[in-house]
Design a protein around this motif. Structure first.
Motif, PDB file in Angstrom:
ATOM      1  N   ASP A 182       0.397 -14.555 -95.900  1.00 46.45           N
ATOM      2  CA  ASP A 182       1.668 -14.385 -95.198  1.00 46.45           C
ATOM      3  C   ASP A 182       1.849 -15.521 -94.188  1.00 46.45           C
ATOM      4  N   SER A 215       6.776 -14.802 -97.254  1.00 44.48           N
ATOM      5  CA  SER A 215       7.283 -13.423 -97.229  1.00 44.48           C
ATOM      6  C   SER A 215       8.761 -13.356 -97.583  1.00 44.48           C
ATOM      7  N   ASN A 271       7.379  -8.311-101.425  1.00 46.34           N
ATOM      8  CA  ASN A 271       6.057  -7.709-101.288  1.00 46.34           C
ATOM      9  C   ASN A 271       6.014  -6.319-101.925  1.00 46.34           C
ATOM     10  N   ASN A 272       4.965  -6.092-102.699  1.00 50.76           N
ATOM     11  CA  ASN A 272       4.752  -4.846-103.437  1.00 50.76           C
ATOM     12  C   ASN A 272       5.725  -4.642-104.597  1.00 50.76           C
ATOM     13  N   PHE A 287       2.145  -9.680-103.974  1.00 52.35           N
ATOM     14  CA  PHE A 287       1.562  -9.198-102.725  1.00 52.35           C
ATOM     15  C   PHE A 287       1.386 -10.346-101.741  1.00 52.35           C
ATOM     16  N   ILE A 288       1.542 -10.035-100.457  1.00 54.33           N
ATOM     17  CA  ILE A 288       1.171 -10.970 -99.407  1.00 54.33           C
ATOM     18  C   ILE A 288       0.170 -10.273 -98.494  1.00 54.33           C
ATOM     19  N   CYS A 289      -0.715 -11.054 -97.900  1.00 56.87           N
ATOM     20  CA  CYS A 289      -1.686 -10.473 -96.971  1.00 56.87           C
ATOM     21  C   CYS A 289      -1.962 -11.464 -95.843  1.00 56.87           C
TER      22      CYS A 289
END
Length: 453
Positions: free
Chosen positions: A375, A380, A385-386, A390-392
């Motif tokens: 992220d 983002s 996201n989802n 995915f971002i983390c």
């Protein structure tokens, strides 16, 4: 005093269009007869900025009877070279300029931490002293003297060449895609003296706008833009426009390829230059966790080798981690080759330290591939996201690994996220969106006089 941006007020409807919030419809070409000069301290091919500009130029010239003159770097020239090509309705003039190198690697993490502490101190001094509304005027000469920094790479005689271009082509606008160097400072001064409006478009993280030299050089710009609206400094928030990336969704389409996958394990593709900060080492560390969980995989690193030092470090890290046989360095890939690797991949990742608006994430989504990224920057904004991936949090290799395991172990999830990604790009990030955002951006600058402060 704060940086003075001579900004032409834009109605919210125009801003919404530029930010990609609605469908863009232009009644007629708005740049017919105009001449735009670009300067980019990048090379002709091999990176995201280069591809962004290639797509943008072609899209604009297909829609407008205009002239685009692009100045870019070349490693193999002693003197600049100029070539002319007619594309669509317009003319494209490429000016290759010899590059000057002074490259310093910042791969060492300890040095980066020391640099980070120093930045906190310089940030306080800059914001609370140099640009203080009361004290700022006392440091005007100091700021002028410090408006240039060593970027590690610059263009030889770019300002002189720009002077010649002005005399021959009488440009309507200068657009800088790189800024902060000695040559860009000279080009800005030339533009101010000749009353030619200039704009800066940032292709990287918006933290770049905190750099002292960037803040000084954009003073007096007619407009400032970037490829993401994430992390805009407070002093620029009212004067900033987002010109998000766009890609060729007809080209990046998995249905256009006959997929031949002879790999024994699912491919995790990292399409990025091998250079400091692109996250190759983090992906190797995450892959070790996949191996410990018994998840099969191959890692593919697709990108030119910008740092031999980093390449050797990564090979050693893979060997020590016991996964060297699963790591493949694919080298520089042209668009055809990269598209083929997207098609062969199961997941596309980007664990980089900083980003602007990563076009590889758009390309992967257009190819119906789920994506996983840190992220940072505009990640983002281009990933749902989802939904499409995915971002983390940056540096969380354990979470990164768990997301990869989730995708690699669930083919249905990969397919669903891939379809969502394709729809996301087609709705918001086509070449038509890209061209029209820039048409609005340029025309609003050109049609109204530039006021330099």
């Amino acid at each position: 005093m704060g940086t003075a941006i001579a900004w032409v007020p834009i109605k919210m409807t125009i801003k919404d269009k530029l930010r990609g919030k609605c469908d863009l419809t232009m009644e007629k070409p708005v740049l017919d007869g105009k001449t735009i000069v670009r300067i980019s301290l990048s090379f002709q091919q091999g990176g995201g900025v280069e591809q962004y500009l290639r797509d943008l130029n072609q899209s604009l010239l297909n829609r407008n009877s205009m002239t685009i003159i692009q100045m870019h770097l070349s490693k193999d020239l002693d003197h600049h070279q100029e070539t002319t090509e007619y594309i669509g309705m317009g003319r494209f003039i490429r000016v290759a300029i010899p590059a000057l190198f002074d490259t310093v690697s910042d791969w060492n993490s300890l040095k980066r931490e020391k640099k980070k502490r120093g930045k906190r101190i310089s940030h306080f001094a800059r914001e609370h002293v140099l640009y203080n509304p009361v004290l700022g005027f006392l440091f005007s000469k100091f700021k002028r003297a410090r408006r240039v920094r060593n970027l590690g790479i610059d263009a030889k005689n770019a300002a002189q060449i720009y002077e010649e271009i002005i005399q021959r082509y009488s440009p309507d606008l200068l657009v800088l895609h790189s800024i902060g160097s000695a040559q860009t400072a000279k080009m800005i001064d030339i533009s101010k003296n000749r009353k030619i409006p200039f704009a800066y478009i940032n292709h990287y993280t918006n933290q770049k706008f905190h750099d002292f030299c960037v803040r000084e050089q954009i003073s007096g710009a007619s407009a400032v833009a970037g490829v993401t609206s994430a992390g805009i400094p407070k002093y620029l928030q009212k004067n900033f426009i987002s010109v998000f990336d766009g890609i060729d969704t007809d080209f990046f389409n998995k249905d256009e390829l006959v997929q031949k996958n002879t790999l024994s394990y699912p491919l995790i593709l990292l399409p990025a230059r091998v250079s400091p900060g692109k996250g190759h080492a983090d992906l190797i560390r995450a892959a070790v966790k996949l191996k410990s969980q018994g998840v099969g995989f191959n890692l593919g690193f697709a990108g030119r080798i910008d740092s031999p030092e980093v390449l050797q470090y990564l090979k050693k890290l893979a060997r020590i981690s016991g996964i060297s046989r699963r790591v493949f360095f694919l080298g520089f890939c042209d668009q055809q080759e990269l598209r083929a690797w997207y098609a062969r991949s199961a997941v596309v990742v980007l664990p980089s330290r900083t980003e602007g608006f990563a076009r590889v994430l758009l390309e992967a989504q257009a190819m119906s591939r789920p994506v996983v990224a840190y992220d940072v920057g505009g990640n983002s904004q281009c990933i749902k996201n989802n939904e499409s991936g995915f971002i983390c949090r940056y540096g969380d290799t354990a979470k990164f690994a768990s997301l990869l395991i989730k995708l690699l172990c669930d083919e249905g999830l990969r397919k669903k996220m891939g379809e969502n990604g394709r729809n996301n790009v087609q709705t918001n990030y086509t070449l038509s969106h890209l061209a029209q955002r820039h048409e609005i951006f340029y025309s609003r600058i050109i049609d109204r006089p530039c006021t330099v402060e």
